[in-house]
Design a protein around this motif. Structure first.
Motif, PDB file in Angstrom:
ATOM      1  N   ALA A   1      29.236  34.778 -11.901  1.00 18.84           N
ATOM      2  CA  ALA A   1      28.252  35.471 -12.746  1.00 18.84           C
ATOM      3  C   ALA A   1      28.129  34.790 -14.104  1.00 18.84           C
ATOM      4  O   ALA A   1      27.037  34.740 -14.680  1.00 18.84           O
ATOM      5  CB  ALA A   1      28.639  36.931 -12.922  1.00 18.84           C
ATOM      6  N   ALA A   2      29.230  34.238 -14.601  1.00 17.70           N
ATOM      7  CA  ALA A   2      29.175  33.515 -15.876  1.00 17.70           C
ATOM      8  C   ALA A   2      28.349  32.244 -15.761  1.00 17.70           C
ATOM      9  O   ALA A   2      27.829  31.740 -16.766  1.00 17.70           O
ATOM     10  CB  ALA A   2      30.585  33.178 -16.350  1.00 17.70           C
ATOM     11  N   GLY A   3      28.185  31.719 -14.573  1.00 18.98           N
ATOM     12  CA  GLY A   3      27.342  30.546 -14.371  1.00 18.98           C
ATOM     13  C   GLY A   3      25.896  30.901 -14.067  1.00 18.98           C
ATOM     14  O   GLY A   3      24.977  30.156 -14.401  1.00 18.98           O
ATOM     15  N   VAL A   4      25.669  32.065 -13.439  1.00 17.02           N
ATOM     16  CA  VAL A   4      24.322  32.464 -13.024  1.00 17.02           C
ATOM     17  C   VAL A   4      23.568  33.164 -14.155  1.00 17.02           C
ATOM     18  O   VAL A   4      22.388  32.883 -14.403  1.00 17.02           O
ATOM     19  CB  VAL A   4      24.400  33.377 -11.773  1.00 17.02           C
ATOM     20  N   LEU A   5      24.208  34.086 -14.839  1.00 16.01           N
ATOM     21  CA  LEU A   5      23.514  34.973 -15.777  1.00 16.01           C
ATOM     22  C   LEU A   5      22.963  34.334 -17.058  1.00 16.01           C
ATOM     23  O   LEU A   5      21.903  34.742 -17.510  1.00 16.01           O
ATOM     24  CB  LEU A   5      24.422  36.155 -16.133  1.00 16.01           C
ATOM     25  N   PRO A   6      23.633  33.365 -17.676  1.00 15.45           N
ATOM     26  CA  PRO A   6      23.079  32.854 -18.943  1.00 15.45           C
ATOM     27  C   PRO A   6      21.692  32.219 -18.815  1.00 15.45           C
ATOM     28  O   PRO A   6      20.867  32.371 -19.707  1.00 15.45           O
ATOM     29  CB  PRO A   6      24.107  31.813 -19.401  1.00 15.45           C
ATOM     30  N   PHE A   7      21.417  31.549 -17.732  1.00 11.98           N
ATOM     31  CA  PHE A   7      20.117  30.890 -17.579  1.00 11.98           C
ATOM     32  C   PHE A   7      19.084  31.767 -16.878  1.00 11.98           C
ATOM     33  O   PHE A   7      17.906  31.426 -16.845  1.00 11.98           O
ATOM     34  CB  PHE A   7      20.284  29.580 -16.799  1.00 11.98           C
ATOM     35  N   ALA A   8      19.487  32.884 -16.296  1.00 13.45           N
ATOM     36  CA  ALA A   8      18.575  33.735 -15.532  1.00 13.45           C
ATOM     37  C   ALA A   8      17.344  34.189 -16.327  1.00 13.45           C
ATOM     38  O   ALA A   8      16.243  34.211 -15.769  1.00 13.45           O
ATOM     39  CB  ALA A   8      19.321  34.932 -14.969  1.00 13.45           C
ATOM     40  N   PRO A   9      17.450  34.550 -17.604  1.00 16.38           N
ATOM     41  CA  PRO A   9      16.238  34.958 -18.329  1.00 16.38           C
ATOM     42  C   PRO A   9      15.167  33.882 -18.404  1.00 16.38           C
ATOM     43  O   PRO A   9      13.982  34.196 -18.577  1.00 16.38           O
ATOM     44  CB  PRO A   9      16.753  35.307 -19.729  1.00 16.38           C
ATOM     45  N   LEU A  10      15.537  32.625 -18.248  1.00 20.70           N
ATOM     46  CA  LEU A  10      14.528  31.563 -18.263  1.00 20.70           C
ATOM     47  C   LEU A  10      13.564  31.694 -17.089  1.00 20.70           C
ATOM     48  O   LEU A  10      12.421  31.250 -17.173  1.00 20.70           O
ATOM     49  CB  LEU A  10      15.194  30.183 -18.222  1.00 20.70           C
ATOM     50  N   GLY A  11      14.002  32.321 -16.003  1.00 13.94           N
ATOM     51  CA  GLY A  11      13.129  32.537 -14.857  1.00 13.94           C
ATOM     52  C   GLY A  11      11.946  33.429 -15.187  1.00 13.94           C
ATOM     53  O   GLY A  11      10.913  33.364 -14.531  1.00 13.94           O
ATOM     54  N   VAL A  12      12.082  34.267 -16.203  1.00 14.19           N
ATOM     55  CA  VAL A  12      10.999  35.132 -16.649  1.00 14.19           C
ATOM     56  C   VAL A  12      10.342  34.578 -17.912  1.00 14.19           C
ATOM     57  O   VAL A  12       9.120  34.612 -18.054  1.00 14.19           O
ATOM     58  CB  VAL A  12      11.533  36.564 -16.894  1.00 14.19           C
TER      59      VAL A  12
END
Length: 184
Positions: A71-82
């Motif tokens: 989750a520490a690898g997935v979550l920081p960049f996830a907002p860029l998808g929106v």
């Protein structure tokens, strides 16, 4: 006239894009600050260039530690998808094209951050971090962007068509002067 925005006035569409751009810039600044902080460690491992090796090592630690690490690898960049499509401001873009543009841009940003990060004390290059970052962007984009764009398109179609402005009204045929011949 074609309408390519969110609907509403041009000023409102501009504000949406500016808000998306500002949020995108703030998010990238926070990501950069968090990723480029030097870590104090007595030793640093070599770069992790084998795909999925770090993820396999995290899974071997147990379910809770693996979940936290992944989750520490997935979550920081996830907002860029929106945020990337929002700053782009396209409502009628194709779903596949939008996903491809967003994932490619996020992959390049993540790669750049990983390369710069490898020069900071205590940080190492990790291919799995790049894979997890791109996965987070892709999941967030697929979960949010198509539904929001469909809703915005339905809302724009449901709104009654506005009457043409005075200068847009049909003024008839272009006047011609019959006594003037064609130039030689």
């Amino acid at each position: 006239m074609q309408r390519h925005g969110y609907g509403g006035t041009p000023a409102l569409r501009y504000r949406y894009r500016v808000a998306g751009g500002v949020l995108l810039a703030v998010h990238l600044l926070v990501l950069g600050w968090l990723a480029l902080r030097p870590l104090t460690a007595p030793w640093v491992s070599a770069a992790h260039l084998e795909p999925l090796a770090t993820i396999r090592a995290d899974l071997a630690l147990g379910p809770w530690e693996a979940t936290r690490s992944i989750a520490a690898g997935v979550l920081p960049f996830a907002p860029l998808g929106v945020l990337l499509p929002w700053a782009g401001g396209r409502v009628s873009a194709s779903a596949v094209g939008s996903l491809a543009r967003t994932v490619f841009t996020a992959a390049m940003l993540s790669l750049m951050l990983q390369v710069v990060r490898s020069g900071v004390m205590g940080q190492v290059l990790d291919v799995d971090a790049l894979l997890l970052n791109v996965t987070g962007v892709m999941v967030a984009h697929l979960a949010v962007v198509p539904a929001v764009r469909a809703r915005l398109r339905r809302r724009a179609e449901a709104r009654p068509a506005r009457a043409p402005r005075r200068e847009e009204a049909d003024r008839g045929l272009t006047p011609t002067i019959p006594r003037v011949g064609i130039a030689p």
